[in-house]
Structures are given as structure tokens and as C-alpha cells.
Design an enzyme around this catalytic site. Structure first.
Site, mmCIF file in Angstrom:
data_model
loop_
_atom_site.group_PDB
_atom_site.id
_atom_site.type_symbol
_atom_site.label_atom_id
_atom_site.label_comp_id
_atom_site.label_asym_id
_atom_site.label_seq_id
_atom_site.Cartn_x
_atom_site.Cartn_y
_atom_site.Cartn_z
ATOM 1 C CG ASP A 277 0.751 30.714 -3.794
ATOM 2 O OD1 ASP A 277 0.372 29.816 -4.581
ATOM 3 O OD2 ASP A 277 1.390 30.489 -2.762
ATOM 4 C CB SER A 278 2.185 29.364 -8.854
ATOM 5 O OG SER A 278 2.317 28.284 -7.953
ATOM 6 C CB CYS B 35 -1.180 7.549 -20.483
ATOM 7 S SG CYS B 35 -2.103 6.009 -20.289
ATOM 8 C CB THR C 182 7.123 24.907 -9.693
ATOM 9 O OG1 THR C 182 6.763 24.572 -8.346
ATOM 10 C CG2 THR C 182 8.537 25.462 -9.723
ATOM 11 C CG ASP C 183 2.417 24.255 -6.913
ATOM 12 O OD1 ASP C 183 3.347 23.424 -7.046
ATOM 13 O OD2 ASP C 183 1.978 24.596 -5.802
ATOM 14 C CB THR D 109 9.559 28.626 -4.328
ATOM 15 O OG1 THR D 109 8.348 27.963 -3.987
ATOM 16 C CG2 THR D 109 10.647 28.188 -3.362
ATOM 17 C CB THR E 263 2.780 17.952 -17.333
ATOM 18 O OG1 THR E 263 1.806 17.886 -16.291
ATOM 19 C CG2 THR E 263 3.586 16.667 -17.337
#
Length: 339
Positions: free
Chosen positions: A60-61, A274, A92-93, A15, A163
Site C-alpha cells: 500500500d503506498s 504555497c 498515488t498517495d 489502486t 505533488t
């Protein structure tokens, strides 16, 4: 006056460099470089010199792959002795996957590698890209932490501990089981970063190739036939996303299926659903049963780090026994060893 540091920027896509169009934001070759040239703050006297290499085509990621990780690692290896630090601009993905993978591929890293990007393109009024890139350049030059990091929203993280937590917020990343390395407030505050002298030696890199890995997210009512079919495919490793500290249904069919797969040499790694905490298969009978049939603890590694580590280890031509042992060994600060 001290000689300015030189930073290499590998612009892979994402982006941060996109341009508005009638169909939304799109990647355009050369657009990011031109945008930066019109921002004098990047050429402030306190900023390092930098050189940008734009990948062709921009990635593109969502399309990132082990092959792209190898290309990126080789690129930095070839430029390693010319520069004092490295910035990777990335979508970022899958940024946490790339950060984790590179942390394993770089086997003798002695210079900072910071991966960053943005949620809004640099050319836009309210973009977070300006602060992310400015701070990344400044930190790489003046506060170097010699490991693969992610910088986002005024925080520098250990890359293989991160993450993505927010799809469209500026606070996109979190490090659930390890403190941030640096915080960029009024001052640059060192929290858990280990400052080491930059050594201009050659960078050794390992190989990484695509491996046959799958993830299965457990949930109440899951048909074990799905798992059985998955494990009958030509699979090398399965990441099992379990409950809490590593628990699963205490079902004889499940345990039998997992034991059979483990006996056939399929690596089965237990990761918690979790966000925080660590897998402890000795805590409850349900977790202990998994351990008994050969399931390996993912400890407090992120799922992204486990996937990247599996790709890396399975690319080294190691035996099943050695890979199994290394999965629970701290190689690059990706897991916490408890005494």
C-alpha cells in the site's frame, strides 16, 4: 521492421491492480496480470514488449519507506541492461515521494523510468488506469525521456517536481514550479522534455536509509514549546513549512530555538506552504531573520522532494557542511537555480 523495445514493469501495488470485494477494493496477487492479458490493446503491434514483476507482498503506498525505495532501485539496477525502459506501478498517495527518492538514488540514469498508477482500478469500467499504463508503455518505448517521471492524466512530469493535488480526481498530480515534459493528446507533444540517446551502460545507484526527519507546519498561535520539544528529540533535520516566500513569526523565542538547534547540527529547511513559487528569505525581514539563525532555503523544491533529498543526503555519510551545501544545489533537476 525495427526490433520492438522491451519494457520492465515493476508492480509494487496501489489502486491500479485492485479487485472489487464485498468490503471494497482489495489487492489480490496475480489479478492485474490477468486483467491485462484480457486487454488486446496492450499487445497492439505498435506497443513494446513488456515483462511484469509483481512484488510480494504488494505494498500500500501509505506503507512505502526508504527501505522499499532501496529494494525498488536495486531491482531496476539488476534488470537495467535487459530492458529499454522501466514502468513502476505505484499507489498515488506517496507517488511523488517515491519519484523524488528514486531520482536521487539513480546516479547514472540513461533510460526512462516512468511511475504511474490510477484512481480507479484497471478492471473497472471508467478506470483511468488503461490510458495511464498504455501511454506510459508507449512513451517509454517511443518518446523516452531519460529521467524519473510520473505519467498521469495525459501528462508526463519530472517526478521530483510533482505533488499530489487531488485526492480523488483524475488530474491527481501537478508540477507547480516546472513545466510538464510531454503532453499526450492526439499527438505526443514534447513541452520541456530533454530527449537523450539511450545508453546501455550499467546503472549506478546510491544508498538510502530512514533518517530522523520531521515537518512542522507553522500557523498563527503555534506554541513554540511544541517546536522546542521536537528539536530536543534525536532529530537530524526539520522541514519548516512557512508562509509565503519563507516568512515566519518574528518571535525571539522562535529564533533562539532555531539557532540553538542549527548550532547543534540539526538541518532546518525552509519550505513554503504555497503550492507555487520559491522561498526567498532575503525578501522580508521575517525571512531574513530565519536565514541569520542558520535556516536553509528550500528554494522552489516540493516538500516531497526535500524529504526525499534529506533521506538521500543523510544516507551518504557526508559532513553537515556538505549536506547543507548540496541541499541548495540542483542535483537532479529538483530545483530552479536563478541567476
Amino acid at each position: 521492421m525495427a526490433e520492438k523495445k522491451r519494457i520492465y514493469i515493476a508492480y509494487t501495488g496501489g489502486t491500479i491492480g485492485m479487485k472489487p470485494s464485498k468490503n471494497g477494493f482489495i489487492p489480490v496477487a496475480g489479478y492485474l496480470s490477468e486483467t491485462i492479458k484480457n486487454m488486446p490493446e496492450f499487445y497492439h503491434q505498435d506497443m513494446p514488449e513488456f515483462e511484469m514483476h509483481e512484488y510480494e507482498p504488494l505494498i500500500d503506498s501509505a506503507d512505502i519507506s526508504p527501505q522499499a525505495w532501496q529494494v525498488l532501485a536495486t531491482d531496476i539496477q539488476q534488470k537495467y541492461q535487459e530492458f529499454d525502459g522501466f514502468i513502476i506501478l505505484h499507489g498515488t498517495d506517496t507517488m511523488s515521494y517515491t519519484a523524488s527518492a528514486l531520482s536521487f538514488i539513480f546516479e547514472s540514469l540513461s533510460k526512462p523510468v516512468i511511475i504511474t498508477g490510477s484512481q480507479i482500478p484497471l478492471s473497472q469500467l471508467r478506470s483511468d488506469a488503461r490510458a495511464n499504463l498504455l501511454n506510459s508503455l508507449y512513451i517509454a518505448a517511443h518518446h523516452p525521456i531519460n529521467e524519473v517521471c510520473i505519467f498521469f492524466n495525459n501528462q508526463l512530469f519530472r517526478g521530483n517536481r510533482t505533488t499530489k493535488q487531488h485526492a480523488d480526481g483524475f488530474s491527481a498530480f501537478v508540477s507547480p514550479n516546472y513545466p510538464v515534459l510531454l503532453e499526450a493528446g492526439i499527438e505526443i507533444k514534447n513541452v520541456a522534455g530533454k530527449k537523450q540517446k539511450i545508453i546501455n551502460t550499467r546503472l549506478t545507484i546510491g544508498s538510502i536509509e530512514k533518517q530522523s526527519i520531521a515537518i512542522l507546519h507553522l500557523f498563527p498561535g503555534l506554541d513554540w514549546q511544541v517546536l522546542d520539544n521536537l528539536l530536543k528529540s534525536p532529530l537530524q533535520a526539520l522541514v519548516l513549512l512557512t508562509y509565503g516566500v519563507g516568512n515566519a513569526q518574528q518571535d525571539p523565542q522562535l529564533l533562539s530555538t532555531l539557532k540553538d538547534a542549527s548550532d547543534r547540527g540539526i538541518l532546518i529547511v525552509n519550505c513554503s506552504q504555497c503550492l507555487k513559487g520559491s522561498v526567498n528569505m532575503e525578501g522580508y525581514a521575517t525571512g531574513h531573520a530565519l536565514s541569520e539563525v542558520g535556516v536553509i532555503s528550500g528554494l522552489d523544491m516540493t516538500t516531497e522532494s526535500v524529504i526525499a533529498k534529506l533521506h538521500y543526503l543523510l544516507s551518504q555519510g557526508l559532513s553537515y557542511k556538505v549536506v547543507k551545501e548540496l541541499l541548495t544545489t540542483d542535483l537532479r533537476g529538483e530545483l530552479t537555480i536563478t541567476v
